[in-house]
Design an enzyme around this catalytic site. Structure first.
Site, mmCIF file in Angstrom:
data_model
loop_
_atom_site.group_PDB
_atom_site.id
_atom_site.type_symbol
_atom_site.label_atom_id
_atom_site.label_comp_id
_atom_site.label_asym_id
_atom_site.label_seq_id
_atom_site.Cartn_x
_atom_site.Cartn_y
_atom_site.Cartn_z
ATOM 1 N N HIS A 149 32.456 53.761 32.107
ATOM 2 C CA HIS A 149 33.469 54.738 32.548
ATOM 3 C C HIS A 149 32.863 55.682 33.580
ATOM 4 O O HIS A 149 33.489 56.010 34.593
ATOM 5 C CB HIS A 149 33.969 55.568 31.357
ATOM 6 C CG HIS A 149 34.631 54.785 30.274
ATOM 7 N ND1 HIS A 149 34.067 54.587 29.042
ATOM 8 C CD2 HIS A 149 35.831 54.138 30.228
ATOM 9 C CE1 HIS A 149 34.886 53.886 28.276
ATOM 10 N NE2 HIS A 149 35.960 53.587 28.975
ATOM 11 N N LEU B 181 29.133 46.855 28.535
ATOM 12 C CA LEU B 181 29.429 48.096 27.813
ATOM 13 C C LEU B 181 30.916 48.146 27.480
ATOM 14 O O LEU B 181 31.756 47.807 28.308
ATOM 15 C CB LEU B 181 29.046 49.319 28.645
ATOM 16 C CG LEU B 181 27.567 49.513 28.930
ATOM 17 C CD1 LEU B 181 27.347 50.842 29.657
ATOM 18 C CD2 LEU B 181 26.733 49.475 27.654
ATOM 19 N N SER B 182 31.205 48.551 26.253
ATOM 20 C CA SER B 182 32.587 48.652 25.798
ATOM 21 C C SER B 182 32.631 49.664 24.666
ATOM 22 O O SER B 182 31.706 49.719 23.838
ATOM 23 C CB SER B 182 33.058 47.286 25.279
ATOM 24 O OG SER B 182 34.232 47.441 24.509
ATOM 25 N N ARG C 90 34.352 49.361 22.201
ATOM 26 C CA ARG C 90 34.449 48.553 20.976
ATOM 27 C C ARG C 90 33.089 48.048 20.487
ATOM 28 O O ARG C 90 32.998 47.571 19.355
ATOM 29 C CB ARG C 90 35.401 47.385 21.178
ATOM 30 C CG ARG C 90 36.854 47.830 21.328
ATOM 31 C CD ARG C 90 37.812 46.657 21.332
ATOM 32 N NE ARG C 90 39.187 47.091 21.154
ATOM 33 C CZ ARG C 90 40.084 47.220 22.146
ATOM 34 N NH1 ARG C 90 39.748 46.932 23.392
ATOM 35 N NH2 ARG C 90 41.311 47.633 21.899
ATOM 36 N N GLN D 5 49.988 49.255 24.438
ATOM 37 C CA GLN D 5 49.178 48.091 24.807
ATOM 38 C C GLN D 5 48.448 47.462 23.624
ATOM 39 O O GLN D 5 47.640 46.561 23.809
ATOM 40 C CB GLN D 5 48.210 48.453 25.938
ATOM 41 C CG GLN D 5 47.075 49.368 25.542
ATOM 42 C CD GLN D 5 46.330 49.877 26.763
ATOM 43 O OE1 GLN D 5 46.841 50.670 27.539
ATOM 44 N NE2 GLN D 5 45.101 49.404 26.946
ATOM 45 N N GLU E 95 35.848 46.070 36.797
ATOM 46 C CA GLU E 95 35.942 44.601 36.742
ATOM 47 C C GLU E 95 35.687 44.085 35.330
ATOM 48 O O GLU E 95 35.905 42.911 35.057
ATOM 49 C CB GLU E 95 34.949 43.975 37.728
ATOM 50 C CG GLU E 95 35.357 44.195 39.170
ATOM 51 C CD GLU E 95 34.430 43.519 40.158
ATOM 52 O OE1 GLU E 95 33.327 43.077 39.754
ATOM 53 O OE2 GLU E 95 34.814 43.450 41.341
ATOM 54 N N LYS E 96 35.196 44.942 34.452
ATOM 55 C CA LYS E 96 35.054 44.569 33.039
ATOM 56 C C LYS E 96 36.371 43.979 32.525
ATOM 57 O O LYS E 96 36.377 42.994 31.791
ATOM 58 C CB LYS E 96 34.658 45.809 32.235
ATOM 59 C CG LYS E 96 34.980 45.774 30.761
ATOM 60 C CD LYS E 96 33.913 45.072 30.010
ATOM 61 C CE LYS E 96 34.146 44.879 28.534
ATOM 62 N NZ LYS E 96 35.194 45.562 27.875
HETATM 63 P P1 AMP Z 1 38.997 51.606 28.554
HETATM 64 O O1 AMP Z 1 38.610 52.975 28.127
HETATM 65 O O2 AMP Z 1 38.329 50.516 27.806
HETATM 66 O O3 AMP Z 1 40.500 51.438 28.654
HETATM 67 O O4 AMP Z 1 38.475 51.442 30.052
HETATM 68 C C1 AMP Z 1 38.838 52.358 31.048
HETATM 69 C C2 AMP Z 1 38.333 51.862 32.380
HETATM 70 O O5 AMP Z 1 36.919 51.730 32.338
HETATM 71 C C3 AMP Z 1 38.892 50.473 32.757
HETATM 72 O O6 AMP Z 1 39.166 50.446 34.156
HETATM 73 C C4 AMP Z 1 37.742 49.565 32.404
HETATM 74 O O7 AMP Z 1 37.722 48.358 33.144
HETATM 75 C C5 AMP Z 1 36.551 50.432 32.755
HETATM 76 N N1 AMP Z 1 35.350 49.976 32.041
HETATM 77 C C6 AMP Z 1 35.189 49.845 30.698
HETATM 78 N N2 AMP Z 1 33.976 49.316 30.420
HETATM 79 C C7 AMP Z 1 33.374 49.098 31.607
HETATM 80 C C8 AMP Z 1 32.115 48.542 31.995
HETATM 81 N N3 AMP Z 1 31.228 48.103 31.094
HETATM 82 N N4 AMP Z 1 31.824 48.459 33.310
HETATM 83 C C9 AMP Z 1 32.725 48.883 34.240
HETATM 84 N N5 AMP Z 1 33.922 49.414 33.945
HETATM 85 C C10 AMP Z 1 34.254 49.519 32.649
#
Ligand code: AMP
Length: 278
Positions: free
Chosen positions: A37, A182-183, A185, A61, A146-147
């Site tokens: 993020h 990275l996530s 989750r 979602q 792009e994740k």
């Molecule tokens: P999320 O909080 O999972 O909904 O993600 C919010 C934004 O962060 C989205 O545009 C995701 O693609 C991006 N994002 C999440 N994890 C990564 C990562 N490891 N690398 C790049 N962008 C990320």
């Protein structure tokens, strides 16, 4: 950094700040922020006058048996990260949709395969929340990782099709030192599953290395899928990077993408890499 919790207050901020000569960058997230993020904020910060980050776990979602209720949260840590990244506004609404809300945005075609196949309604929820957030923040630029490669394609399509006056900035996927994407989750993973989940990126990198020989996609898929240690492999696909249509063969000059989704207990992880021949 200003913290805004009401949609009306966010829109009032946008009305006050949006002018023809002013740029507003926006990073939508679901919180529990990490370096992935942060990379989106870092990509936008030098390009825009104002930077807005949102944190909202969007019920639209999530499917009925997904992790909406247990999605990890850390509002204080998130606010600290946003401050450090130089965000001007952190928009953290407790509710986002007005009473009587009756609109949804469907992007067809791109949403049918990959994650769309197993998560009916997911991309409709994503497109709808993003359309509302774009309206509320008045953003001129928005960054997506792009994740979530399919999500990025869907948002680009929506912005083009609906003529939303906004530049979408795609940002590279950020991994940990072991290659795990990275996530938020990843927090759910046991140590053992975290180790097993490293096979996702290993398999994807193997496809990148092997892409010249063979170019036959079914053999490459079998190679990648065979390397993955998971409880359930949901998909391992090699698709055209623009249309997301499955490919039979890799062709020089035609960008492709290898994407995977796999389950570890209750946790569903995704990852992807670019694949090119020649
Ligand atoms: P999320 O909080 O999972 O909904 O993600 C919010 C934004 O962060 C989205 O545009 C995701 O693609 C991006 N994002 C999440 N994890 C990564 C990562 N490891 N690398 C790049 N962008 C990320």
């Amino acid at each position: 950094m200003e913290i805004v919790t009401e949609p009306e207050a966010m829109q009032a901020w946008a009305r006050e700040h949006r002018r023809p000569d002013v740029t507003i960058g926006f990073v939508p997230t679901m919180g529990f922020l990490h370096a992935g993020h942060r990379s989106l904020m870092d990509a936008l910060r030098p390009r825009v006058d104002h930077l807005v980050v949102s944190i909202y776990v969007n019920p639209l979602q999530f499917g009925p048996n997904e992790d909406l209720d247990r999605y990890p949260r850390d509002p204080e840590g998130d606010a600290a990260l946003c401050t450090e990244a130089g965000a001007d506004v952190l928009f953290m609404p407790t509710s986002l949709y007005p009473s009587g809300f009756a609109t949804s945005v469907s992007v067809h075609g791109l949403t049918e395969g990959l994650c769309g196949a197993s998560r009916p309604g997911h991309f409709e929820g994503v497109a709808t929340v993003c359309a509302r957030l774009f309206g509320l923040t008045g953003c001129t630029h928005a960054a997506f990782g792009e994740k979530d490669f399919q999500q990025l394609a869907v948002i680009r399509r929506m912005v083009t099709d609906l003529a939303i006056d906004l530049q979408i900035v795609g940002c590279p996927l950020i991994r940990d030192d072991h290659g795990l994407a990275l996530s938020s989750r990843n927090k759910y993973l046991s140590d053992a599953d975290r180790n097993r989940a490293q096979t996702l990126s290993r398999a994807l990198f193997a496809i990148q290395d092997a892409a010249n020989d063979p170019r036959d996609v079914s053999r490459l898929r079998a190679l990648g899928a065979g390397m993955i240690d998971s409880d359930r492999l949901e998909y391992f696909e090699i698709v055209d990077a623009a249309s997301l249509e499955p490919l039979a063969k890799l062709t020089s000059g035609r960008p492709a993408r290898a994407l995977v989704a796999a389950h570890y207990g209750q946790t569903r992880l995704i990852d992807n890499v670019a694949v090119e021949v020649g």
